[in-house]
Design an enzyme around this catalytic site. Sequence first.
Site, PDB file in Angstrom:
ATOM      1  N   TYR A 140       0.854  -1.221  -0.161  1.00 54.20           N
ATOM      2  CA  TYR A 140      -0.145  -0.014  -0.129  1.00 54.20           C
ATOM      3  C   TYR A 140       0.835   1.415  -0.014  1.00 54.20           C
ATOM      4  O   TYR A 140       0.488   2.327  -0.483  1.00 54.20           O
ATOM      5  CB  TYR A 140      -0.970  -0.018   1.093  1.00 54.20           C
ATOM      6  N   LYS A 191       2.977 -15.327   2.083  1.00 53.18           N
ATOM      7  CA  LYS A 191       3.207 -15.929   0.408  1.00 53.18           C
ATOM      8  C   LYS A 191       4.873 -16.401   0.266  1.00 53.18           C
ATOM      9  O   LYS A 191       5.355 -15.943  -0.634  1.00 53.18           O
ATOM     10  CB  LYS A 191       2.583 -15.115  -0.628  1.00 53.18           C
ATOM     11  N   ASP A 223      -3.067 -18.152  -0.166  1.00 53.79           N
ATOM     12  CA  ASP A 223      -4.120 -18.706  -1.047  1.00 53.79           C
ATOM     13  C   ASP A 223      -4.849 -19.938  -0.268  1.00 53.79           C
ATOM     14  O   ASP A 223      -5.874 -19.890  -0.134  1.00 53.79           O
ATOM     15  CB  ASP A 223      -3.408 -19.032  -2.326  1.00 53.79           C
ATOM     16  N   ASP A 247      -6.504  -6.804   3.917  1.00 54.79           N
ATOM     17  CA  ASP A 247      -7.448  -6.405   3.253  1.00 54.79           C
ATOM     18  C   ASP A 247      -8.696  -7.333   2.857  1.00 54.79           C
ATOM     19  O   ASP A 247      -9.780  -7.173   3.070  1.00 54.79           O
ATOM     20  CB  ASP A 247      -6.997  -5.314   2.270  1.00 54.79           C
ATOM     21  N   ASP A 251     -12.379  -8.779   4.310  1.00 48.03           N
ATOM     22  CA  ASP A 251     -13.785  -8.886   3.612  1.00 48.03           C
ATOM     23  C   ASP A 251     -14.039 -10.331   3.403  1.00 48.03           C
ATOM     24  O   ASP A 251     -15.532 -10.588   3.788  1.00 48.03           O
ATOM     25  CB  ASP A 251     -13.400  -8.248   2.034  1.00 48.03           C
TER      26      ASP A 251
END
Length: 359
Positions: A140, A191, A223, A247, A251
């Site tokens: 970000y 990751k 993942d 983020d 959600d």
Amino acid sequence: MIKLALFPGDGIGTEVAEEAVNVLKFLLDNHSVRYEIEKGLVGGASYDEYGKPLTDETLKIAKNADAVIFGAVGGYKWESLPIELRPEKALLSLRYELGLYANLRPSKIYDELIDASPLKKEVVQGTDMMIVRELTGGIYFGQPRGVFDLEDGQKKGVNTLVYTTKEIERIAKIAFEIAKKRRKKVLSVDKANVLECTELWRNVVAEIAKGYPDVELTNMYVDNCSMQLIRQPKNFDVIVTTNLFGDILSDESSMVAGSIGMLPSASLNGKKGMYEPIHGSAPDIAGQNKANPLAAILSVAMMLKYSFDMDDLADNIDKAVEKVIKNGYRTADIYSKAPGTKLVGTKEMGLAVIEELKK
Ligand code: IPM
Ligand code: MG
């Protein structure tokens, strides 16, 4: 005297923030806590008035406050503005300027709302997790960033994923401290099989874990985590992860909790914090008294707990919200026509929480 900043923002942000502040004022007045609330424009509302999403004035209000209550920003109207002028930029700048590096996003399912989740009852029942998202670093904010011209006429879009040891250490500590007071499990999500930056993440988190022998640390690739969250949400306690992964996963976790309209958040730098529902400004239902104010109301409860150590008052709000849900009050996002439930608007839901607090 506690000093609060209030930035309702755009769309339903203004509606839910109003209910949250009504609940807060009722509670503080009732307990003779003195407070001062300074309001400011952010996001599209600020752009319309001043030509930018966050003015120096508003930033100053935020810096002077002990805590910031934030609604939501954004809307169709401002979508085609350059990225620097978009409403979302206000949120990102506030996080960065206030150093709010630790974003706490709890996600739990209320038994009465199980039908509101698109997942099967036996999968979601009993889910109660806390996502600890790093909030002022990672892709970000990493440099270089931008869209650059190449010599052959093409363009090149660049963002940079970067974390330093210190940034990882401090967010990991927050996650372990929280886990100590919960079910004593931290899952670090990365990751590391592909991205060196998150391999560093994994190693630094493992170092910090040594200081918390009673907390169990596990690791997962992002993942796989996105799959396990839907498969076995109950298995999760505290998840600590990078800005972007947090983020996305938060959600996703909202669907496990029934509705994104139920989920609060805290963004912290020590005691200083900004508190907002994790949902956005929902321009499609804005101004219609349809939005669910409970995420904003629960965010105010997080504020009382994390910024002001008023755990009792925070508890009062949590319990009142539980009670109104038990009593069948439902905004459209959590309404399922179940017997004993009634469809209510934003205002009625806010009032119902206050009525509960009076008891
Ligand atoms: C969130 C939001 C923000 C983010 C946007 C509005 C900039 O999605 O708080 O999760 O990406 O962090
Ligand atoms: Mg998001």
